[in-house]
Design a protein around this motif. Sequence first.
Motif, PDB file in Angstrom:
ATOM      1  N   ALA A  92     -59.052 -34.089 -69.686  1.00  0.00           N
ATOM      2  CA  ALA A  92     -58.365 -35.364 -70.185  1.00  0.00           C
ATOM      3  C   ALA A  92     -58.735 -36.669 -69.326  1.00  0.00           C
ATOM      4  CB  ALA A  92     -56.851 -35.312 -70.147  1.00  0.00           C
ATOM      5  N   GLY A  93     -58.612 -37.892 -69.912  1.00  0.00           N
ATOM      6  CA  GLY A  93     -58.900 -39.070 -69.190  1.00  0.00           C
ATOM      7  C   GLY A  93     -58.329 -40.283 -69.840  1.00  0.00           C
ATOM      8  N   PHE A  94     -58.002 -41.322 -69.083  1.00  0.00           N
ATOM      9  CA  PHE A  94     -57.296 -42.377 -69.390  1.00  0.00           C
ATOM     10  C   PHE A  94     -58.356 -43.477 -69.010  1.00  0.00           C
ATOM     11  CE2 PHE A  94     -55.039 -46.333 -68.658  1.00  0.00           C
ATOM     12  CZ  PHE A  94     -54.646 -46.614 -70.033  1.00  0.00           C
ATOM     13  N   SER A  95     -58.849 -44.530 -69.884  1.00  0.00           N
ATOM     14  CA  SER A  95     -59.566 -45.671 -69.443  1.00  0.00           C
ATOM     15  C   SER A  95     -60.966 -45.023 -69.012  1.00  0.00           C
ATOM     16  CB  SER A  95     -58.718 -46.690 -68.755  1.00  0.00           C
ATOM     17  OG  SER A  95     -59.522 -47.947 -68.906  1.00  0.00           O
ATOM     18  N   GLN A  96     -61.234 -45.736 -67.578  1.00  0.00           N
ATOM     19  CA  GLN A  96     -62.426 -45.125 -66.831  1.00  0.00           C
ATOM     20  C   GLN A  96     -62.442 -43.586 -66.944  1.00  0.00           C
ATOM     21  OE1 GLN A  96     -63.384 -46.012 -63.145  1.00  0.00           O
ATOM     22  NE2 GLN A  96     -64.787 -47.885 -63.705  1.00  0.00           N
ATOM     23  N   GLY A  97     -61.296 -43.099 -66.856  1.00  0.00           N
ATOM     24  CA  GLY A  97     -61.533 -41.323 -66.545  1.00  0.00           C
ATOM     25  C   GLY A  97     -61.701 -40.940 -68.042  1.00  0.00           C
ATOM     26  N   GLY A  98     -61.317 -41.600 -69.126  1.00  0.00           N
ATOM     27  CA  GLY A  98     -61.918 -41.182 -70.467  1.00  0.00           C
ATOM     28  C   GLY A  98     -63.413 -41.180 -70.540  1.00  0.00           C
ATOM     29  N   VAL A  99     -64.135 -42.245 -70.027  1.00  0.00           N
ATOM     30  CA  VAL A  99     -65.482 -42.527 -70.021  1.00  0.00           C
ATOM     31  C   VAL A  99     -66.127 -41.349 -69.497  1.00  0.00           C
ATOM     32  CG1 VAL A  99     -67.277 -43.705 -69.303  1.00  0.00           C
ATOM     33  CG2 VAL A  99     -65.420 -44.973 -70.125  1.00  0.00           C
ATOM     34  N   ILE A 100     -65.539 -40.848 -68.416  1.00  0.00           N
ATOM     35  CA  ILE A 100     -65.997 -39.482 -67.896  1.00  0.00           C
ATOM     36  C   ILE A 100     -65.926 -38.276 -68.586  1.00  0.00           C
ATOM     37  CG2 ILE A 100     -66.159 -38.150 -65.706  1.00  0.00           C
ATOM     38  CD1 ILE A 100     -67.102 -41.012 -65.307  1.00  0.00           C
ATOM     39  N   ALA A 101     -64.828 -38.265 -69.235  1.00  0.00           N
ATOM     40  CA  ALA A 101     -64.572 -37.095 -70.215  1.00  0.00           C
ATOM     41  C   ALA A 101     -65.366 -37.093 -71.113  1.00  0.00           C
ATOM     42  CB  ALA A 101     -63.104 -37.042 -70.410  1.00  0.00           C
ATOM     43  N   LEU A 102     -65.704 -38.182 -71.778  1.00  0.00           N
ATOM     44  CA  LEU A 102     -66.371 -38.278 -73.193  1.00  0.00           C
ATOM     45  C   LEU A 102     -67.907 -38.005 -72.554  1.00  0.00           C
ATOM     46  CD1 LEU A 102     -64.607 -41.008 -75.266  1.00  0.00           C
ATOM     47  CD2 LEU A 102     -64.641 -38.672 -75.392  1.00  0.00           C
ATOM     48  N   HIS A 103     -68.218 -38.452 -71.458  1.00  0.00           N
ATOM     49  CA  HIS A 103     -69.576 -38.299 -70.879  1.00  0.00           C
ATOM     50  C   HIS A 103     -69.896 -36.664 -70.777  1.00  0.00           C
ATOM     51  CE1 HIS A 103     -73.610 -39.649 -69.596  1.00  0.00           C
ATOM     52  NE2 HIS A 103     -73.517 -38.711 -68.600  1.00  0.00           N
ATOM     53  N   LEU A 104     -68.989 -36.173 -70.113  1.00  0.00           N
ATOM     54  CA  LEU A 104     -69.062 -34.802 -69.647  1.00  0.00           C
ATOM     55  C   LEU A 104     -69.161 -33.898 -70.471  1.00  0.00           C
ATOM     56  CD1 LEU A 104     -69.530 -32.503 -67.436  1.00  0.00           C
ATOM     57  CD2 LEU A 104     -67.017 -32.883 -66.621  1.00  0.00           C
ATOM     58  N   ALA A 105     -67.995 -33.908 -71.209  1.00  0.00           N
ATOM     59  CA  ALA A 105     -67.775 -32.472 -72.281  1.00  0.00           C
ATOM     60  C   ALA A 105     -68.572 -32.367 -73.357  1.00  0.00           C
ATOM     61  CB  ALA A 105     -66.420 -33.007 -73.083  1.00  0.00           C
ATOM     62  N   PRO A 106     -69.458 -33.277 -73.938  1.00  0.00           N
ATOM     63  CA  PRO A 106     -70.428 -32.844 -74.939  1.00  0.00           C
ATOM     64  C   PRO A 106     -71.622 -32.469 -74.051  1.00  0.00           C
ATOM     65  CG  PRO A 106     -69.576 -35.272 -75.123  1.00  0.00           C
ATOM     66  CD  PRO A 106     -69.237 -34.763 -73.821  1.00  0.00           C
ATOM     67  N   ARG A 107     -71.937 -32.891 -73.013  1.00  0.00           N
ATOM     68  CA  ARG A 107     -72.945 -32.231 -71.947  1.00  0.00           C
ATOM     69  C   ARG A 107     -72.792 -30.881 -71.528  1.00  0.00           C
ATOM     70  NH1 ARG A 107     -72.744 -37.781 -72.494  1.00  0.00           N
ATOM     71  NH2 ARG A 107     -74.756 -38.968 -73.095  1.00  0.00           N
ATOM     72  N   TYR A 108     -71.707 -30.562 -71.363  1.00  0.00           N
ATOM     73  CA  TYR A 108     -71.232 -29.328 -70.629  1.00  0.00           C
ATOM     74  C   TYR A 108     -71.719 -28.086 -71.123  1.00  0.00           C
ATOM     75  CZ  TYR A 108     -68.089 -26.749 -67.446  1.00  0.00           C
ATOM     76  OH  TYR A 108     -67.641 -25.830 -66.467  1.00  0.00           O
ATOM     77  N   ALA A 109     -72.192 -27.130 -70.503  1.00  0.00           N
ATOM     78  CA  ALA A 109     -72.873 -25.895 -70.890  1.00  0.00           C
ATOM     79  C   ALA A 109     -71.695 -24.771 -71.267  1.00  0.00           C
ATOM     80  CB  ALA A 109     -73.803 -25.506 -69.730  1.00  0.00           C
ATOM     81  N   ARG A 110     -70.443 -25.144 -70.687  1.00  0.00           N
ATOM     82  CA  ARG A 110     -69.286 -24.056 -71.125  1.00  0.00           C
ATOM     83  C   ARG A 110     -68.480 -24.699 -72.112  1.00  0.00           C
ATOM     84  NH1 ARG A 110     -68.930 -20.045 -66.297  1.00  0.00           N
ATOM     85  NH2 ARG A 110     -69.952 -21.082 -64.551  1.00  0.00           N
ATOM     86  N   LYS A 111     -67.748 -23.581 -72.767  1.00  0.00           N
ATOM     87  CA  LYS A 111     -66.869 -24.176 -73.753  1.00  0.00           C
ATOM     88  C   LYS A 111     -65.471 -24.347 -73.133  1.00  0.00           C
ATOM     89  CE  LYS A 111     -65.004 -23.686 -78.126  1.00  0.00           C
ATOM     90  NZ  LYS A 111     -65.101 -24.818 -79.060  1.00  0.00           N
ATOM     91  N   LEU A 112     -64.905 -25.786 -73.621  1.00  0.00           N
ATOM     92  CA  LEU A 112     -63.611 -26.202 -73.119  1.00  0.00           C
ATOM     93  C   LEU A 112     -62.498 -25.942 -74.105  1.00  0.00           C
ATOM     94  CD1 LEU A 112     -64.971 -29.496 -71.555  1.00  0.00           C
ATOM     95  CD2 LEU A 112     -64.181 -27.531 -70.376  1.00  0.00           C
ATOM     96  N   ALA A 113     -61.326 -25.932 -73.752  1.00  0.00           N
ATOM     97  CA  ALA A 113     -60.152 -25.800 -74.643  1.00  0.00           C
ATOM     98  C   ALA A 113     -60.175 -26.972 -75.613  1.00  0.00           C
ATOM     99  CB  ALA A 113     -59.029 -25.583 -73.956  1.00  0.00           C
TER     100      ALA A 113
END
Length: 223
Positions: A116-137
């Motif tokens: 989860a991420g708010f504002s800048q934190g959300g930018v990191i979440a939206l950058h990492l999750a689509p590129r992450y090799a493991r399945k997240l909840a």
Amino acid sequence: MTQQLLPCVEINPSTTPDACVIWLHGLGDSGHGFAPIVPELKLPESMAVKFLFPHAPERPVTINGGMRMRAWYDIKSLDFESRADLEGVKESAAQVEALIEAQIESGIPSERIVLAGFSQGGVIALHLAPRYARKLAGVIALSTYMCEPSLLGSEAKDTNRETPIMMAHGEQDEVVPVFMGNAAFKTLSESGFNATWQTYTMQHNVCIQELNDISAWLQKVLG
């Protein structure tokens, strides 16, 4: 990987956790900023969810006159296309990935971890999750936007295309205008990701209705 893990505020359930929410704060805040929302979410104790609120490193932020503050990346301008410093985003995404890997090593499977991420934190979440090799909840992206959306198509992995991504934004947000969040939502949807979009009558913050909706969403994806 020998890098030191990001320091975090950690809130544990009364029993051994079997799920984890890693929540990234916004510019100039710290992990302490969002920690008080945990009781507000009123999750049932049976869910046994651990919450981690990492502190971003301190760095000079150009738009704030070079003042050092907790930031996941530098902001050199408020321009829509180049607001987020890509190298800083990649660096922070790697640090957050290390934090996820540490949770997996502790016994919580990646499919039980929400980013989860708010504002800048959300930018990191939206950058990492689509590129992450493991399945997240799941992924929660609040009052945020996407760094270099044009890169998503060539860099995204298929692993989390079906992973639910909850996106929410304030209609009166003057810090991150609502069109920036909606543009990120459209980019994800057009790339085949399972994103939803919701707006609230608020500014650059969170509101009670949003917290209630986040609680219901977490109970659905982690219940």
